[in-house]
Scaffold this active site. Structure first.
Site, PDB file in Angstrom:
ATOM      1  N   SER A 142     -26.298  -5.457  73.574  1.00 14.25           N
ATOM      2  CA  SER A 142     -26.044  -6.749  72.954  1.00 14.25           C
ATOM      3  C   SER A 142     -24.560  -6.977  72.678  1.00 14.25           C
ATOM      4  O   SER A 142     -23.792  -6.040  72.477  1.00 14.25           O
ATOM      5  CB  SER A 142     -26.812  -6.851  71.636  1.00 14.25           C
ATOM      6  OG  SER A 142     -26.488  -5.764  70.781  1.00 14.25           O
ATOM      7  N   GLN A 144     -22.119  -7.605  70.055  1.00 15.47           N
ATOM      8  CA  GLN A 144     -22.312  -7.129  68.696  1.00 15.47           C
ATOM      9  C   GLN A 144     -20.993  -6.808  68.029  1.00 15.47           C
ATOM     10  O   GLN A 144     -19.934  -6.778  68.658  1.00 15.47           O
ATOM     11  CB  GLN A 144     -23.179  -5.869  68.721  1.00 15.47           C
ATOM     12  CG  GLN A 144     -22.568  -4.720  69.518  1.00 15.47           C
ATOM     13  CD  GLN A 144     -23.481  -3.512  69.605  1.00 15.47           C
ATOM     14  OE1 GLN A 144     -23.325  -2.553  68.857  1.00 15.47           O
ATOM     15  NE2 GLN A 144     -24.444  -3.573  70.523  1.00 15.47           N
ATOM     16  N   HIS A 146     -19.751  -4.336  64.264  1.00 17.32           N
ATOM     17  CA  HIS A 146     -20.185  -3.497  63.152  1.00 17.32           C
ATOM     18  C   HIS A 146     -19.436  -3.905  61.890  1.00 17.32           C
ATOM     19  O   HIS A 146     -18.210  -4.064  61.918  1.00 17.32           O
ATOM     20  CB  HIS A 146     -19.938  -2.022  63.460  1.00 17.32           C
ATOM     21  CG  HIS A 146     -20.546  -1.575  64.749  1.00 17.32           C
ATOM     22  ND1 HIS A 146     -21.888  -1.704  65.020  1.00 17.32           N
ATOM     23  CD2 HIS A 146     -19.989  -1.017  65.864  1.00 17.32           C
ATOM     24  CE1 HIS A 146     -22.141  -1.238  66.235  1.00 17.32           C
ATOM     25  NE2 HIS A 146     -20.995  -0.824  66.761  1.00 17.32           N
ATOM     26  N   LYS A 169     -19.247   1.301  60.306  1.00 16.91           N
ATOM     27  CA  LYS A 169     -19.570   2.017  61.539  1.00 16.91           C
ATOM     28  C   LYS A 169     -18.445   1.921  62.567  1.00 16.91           C
ATOM     29  O   LYS A 169     -18.640   1.412  63.671  1.00 16.91           O
ATOM     30  CB  LYS A 169     -20.873   1.489  62.137  1.00 16.91           C
ATOM     31  CG  LYS A 169     -21.444   2.346  63.275  1.00 16.91           C
ATOM     32  CD  LYS A 169     -22.623   1.633  63.920  1.00 16.91           C
ATOM     33  CE  LYS A 169     -23.124   2.402  65.120  1.00 16.91           C
ATOM     34  NZ  LYS A 169     -24.174   1.671  65.859  1.00 16.91           N
ATOM     35  N   GLU A 171     -16.469   3.332  65.609  1.00 12.61           N
ATOM     36  CA  GLU A 171     -17.024   4.215  66.629  1.00 12.61           C
ATOM     37  C   GLU A 171     -16.046   4.406  67.779  1.00 12.61           C
ATOM     38  O   GLU A 171     -15.128   3.610  67.979  1.00 12.61           O
ATOM     39  CB  GLU A 171     -18.358   3.663  67.152  1.00 12.61           C
ATOM     40  CG  GLU A 171     -18.243   2.344  67.882  1.00 12.61           C
ATOM     41  CD  GLU A 171     -19.610   1.776  68.276  1.00 12.61           C
ATOM     42  OE1 GLU A 171     -20.610   2.094  67.604  1.00 12.61           O
ATOM     43  OE2 GLU A 171     -19.669   1.006  69.244  1.00 12.61           O
ATOM     44  N   HIS A 309     -17.991  -6.518  70.840  1.00 12.24           N
ATOM     45  CA  HIS A 309     -18.042  -5.662  72.015  1.00 12.24           C
ATOM     46  C   HIS A 309     -19.462  -5.627  72.566  1.00 12.24           C
ATOM     47  O   HIS A 309     -20.424  -6.014  71.892  1.00 12.24           O
ATOM     48  CB  HIS A 309     -17.574  -4.235  71.691  1.00 12.24           C
ATOM     49  CG  HIS A 309     -18.408  -3.541  70.654  1.00 12.24           C
ATOM     50  ND1 HIS A 309     -18.293  -3.813  69.310  1.00 12.24           N
ATOM     51  CD2 HIS A 309     -19.369  -2.580  70.765  1.00 12.24           C
ATOM     52  CE1 HIS A 309     -19.139  -3.057  68.628  1.00 12.24           C
ATOM     53  NE2 HIS A 309     -19.811  -2.303  69.493  1.00 12.24           N
ATOM     54  N   ARG A 328     -25.909  -8.531  65.830  1.00 11.00           N
ATOM     55  CA  ARG A 328     -26.049  -8.938  67.232  1.00 11.00           C
ATOM     56  C   ARG A 328     -26.047 -10.459  67.363  1.00 11.00           C
ATOM     57  O   ARG A 328     -26.467 -11.168  66.446  1.00 11.00           O
ATOM     58  CB  ARG A 328     -27.338  -8.388  67.828  1.00 11.00           C
ATOM     59  CG  ARG A 328     -27.455  -6.868  67.788  1.00 11.00           C
ATOM     60  CD  ARG A 328     -28.789  -6.408  68.375  1.00 11.00           C
ATOM     61  NE  ARG A 328     -28.899  -4.960  68.388  1.00 11.00           N
ATOM     62  CZ  ARG A 328     -29.379  -4.244  67.382  1.00 11.00           C
ATOM     63  NH1 ARG A 328     -29.792  -4.858  66.276  1.00 11.00           N
ATOM     64  NH2 ARG A 328     -29.441  -2.934  67.451  1.00 11.00           N
ATOM     65  N   LYS A 334     -33.512  -8.312  70.711  1.00  5.97           N
ATOM     66  CA  LYS A 334     -33.609  -7.942  69.303  1.00  5.97           C
ATOM     67  C   LYS A 334     -33.150  -9.087  68.401  1.00  5.97           C
ATOM     68  O   LYS A 334     -32.673 -10.117  68.859  1.00  5.97           O
ATOM     69  CB  LYS A 334     -32.774  -6.676  69.041  1.00  5.97           C
ATOM     70  CG  LYS A 334     -33.261  -5.442  69.779  1.00  5.97           C
ATOM     71  CD  LYS A 334     -32.421  -4.229  69.414  1.00  5.97           C
ATOM     72  CE  LYS A 334     -32.907  -2.962  70.122  1.00  5.97           C
ATOM     73  NZ  LYS A 334     -32.095  -1.774  69.773  1.00  5.97           N
TER      74      LYS A 334
END
Length: 455
Positions: A142, A144, A146, A169, A171, A309, A328, A334
């Site tokens: 997706s 999205q 964070h 989050k 990453e 991203h 998302r 989802k």
């Protein structure tokens, strides 16, 4: 799945590998004596079993690295093997290979201060501060972002079933194969080119918003462009399903016709492939707003909070703060939260920095992001070589990606054979020796607390 920053300068040392003999392997941190010795049991290396996530976008069967590492995907098993989780997040905690007890529960029962180190336990409690993963991506994840810590706490309190924890989050993905992603907004000049050459996007953005962007000038790091970019992007993402469906259909038809008389750009080829995966999805159009990034094996991408991203294809190891918070807004079946995503983004316009790591010693590269929770080491041991990981003040997780050998420590809690797919938890203050004894080289990835945290 901290505010956006460029990756900080790489910090020294991690794994070490000897040429013909063992060399120190571990993080260089100031040597400060402990107040008291750690318990003997805390130095045991523990074999783990990671948790597999069967998301629809994952690769299937032997085509999935996750399936191969987890020992699945055979005998007609065609489930998608998308992610292998190694850590203590309650959504999918790792378990002890010998007993099946969750690592999270085992740490709590044994005492996190001894196993994680006093500084780590004091800062993050009884959990690992990092979550280590392997991803096998067959089709796009997706669009999205964070949330940062403040937004994560608010979203978790508001919708705990969707936003499962209150942590941020950040990453980092380290490519194992060629890895493709969308990440961050394109610069204003490229965005102007999109508005000139992609009428389907221009129509959804609207004449007024398009005119503002076309007149915008890039200065002061693009700060002046951000409100126009946010307004235009929000208008695109909140367009009605009927309007989006019509625009995507027009885009597909136009590009298929033009493909007969000219070579489509890489971005145009990408959006056609996204349309095949997610027909009539607004994410197909949104892709024109984002940087298209291709990583070669060994290259890495860091993604801070509130940065848009979408991973597209390939396989990687990924490390992040211990969280499962994802907002998302497209390219997914989802739950989507478009308004939250559009309001939370930084709207920075820069091509993301590609991290290539810092060679620490022969065969060892360290990737150090600007997040205190984690860093990753990539280690390759030639046949017959050994390496020693010196005691460090925080915990580590080792994954054997390829090859075979032995893991040796003063207090092994099970046998020390190590082969492809094996995962080991290494407590703080533990010395470990790794020996490559197979016919080929041994490739390992190590996740640990950012060495800068101990400085």
């Amino acid at each position: 799945m901290a505010s956006s920053t460029t990756a900080s300068s790489q910090m020294g040392l991690g794994l070490g590998i000897g040429l013909g003999k063992a060399i120190g392997l571990g993080m260089l941190v100031p040597s400060e004596p402990e107040a008291e010795p750690e318990p003997e049991m805390a130095r045991g290396v523990l074999r783990l079993r990671g948790a597999v996530q069967h998301y629809e976008w994952g690769r299937r069967g032997d085509d999935s690295l996750v399936a191969r590492l987890a020992g699945g995907g055979d005998d007609g098993d065609r489930r998608p093997y998308a992610e292998l989780w190694m850590g203590t997040h309650p959504s999918a905690p790792s378990s002890l290979a010998a007993s099946g007890e969750s690592l999270r529960e085992w740490l709590a029962r044994r005492g996190p201060a001894a196993l994680l180190g006093r500084a780590v336990a004091a800062r993050w409690g009884g959990d690992l501060p990092f979550l280590f993963k392997v991803l096998s991506v067959a089709k796009a994840l997706s669009i999205q972002a964070h949330p940062d810590r403040e937004l994560a706490r608010a979203l978790h309190a508001l919708r705990p079933a969707t936003y499962r924890d209150g942590n941020h989050k950040p990453e980092m993905a380290v490519a194992v194969t060629e890895f493709r992603a969308l990440c961050g907004f394109v610069r204003i000049q490229e965005l102007k080119d999109v508005l000139r050459t992609v009428p389907e996007v221009r129509e959804l953005v609207g004449k007024e918003e398009a005119a503002k962007l076309m007149a915008a000038k890039e200065h002061d790091g693009g700060i002046g462009v951000r409100p126009y970019l946010q307004s235009a992007f929000t208008k695109l993402m909140t367009a009605s399903k009927e309007t989006v469906s019509e625009a995507v259909s027009k885009l597909k038809s136009r590009l298929n016709v033009e493909n007969k008389v000219r070579t489509l750009t890489k971005k145009e080829q990408l959006v056609l492939s996204l349309e095949m995966q997610y027909p009539e999805d607004v994410g197909v159009l949104a892709a024109f707003f984002f940087n298209y990034v291709k990583l070669s094996p060994g290259e890495a991408l860091y993604i801070g909070a509130n940065e848009p991203h979408a991973y597209l294809s390939g396989e990687c190891v990924e490390c992040m703060a211990t969280s499962d918070n994802v907002v998302r807004a497209g390219l997914t079946p989802k739950y989507i939260d478009v308004q939250t995503l559009c309001s939370m983004l930084t709207y920075n316009q820069n091509f993301p920095e590609i991290l290539r790591g810092v060679p620490i010693q022969a065969h060892v590269t360290r990737y150090t992001p600007p997040s205190e929770e984690f860093e990753v080491d990539r280690c390759l041991l030639p046949p017959g070589e050994s390496a020693t990981m010196s005691p460090v003040p925080g915990p580590s997780i080792f994954l054997v990606m390829k090859g075979e050998g032995e893991i040796e420590a003063d207090s092994m809690l099970d046998e020390g054979r190590a082969k492809e797919g094996d995962v080991f938890f290494v407590p703080a203050h533990t010395e470990v020796r790794i020996v490559c004894s197979g016919p080929g080289s041994m490739q390992l990835y190590r996740a640990g607390v950012n060495s800068g945290f101990f400085s």
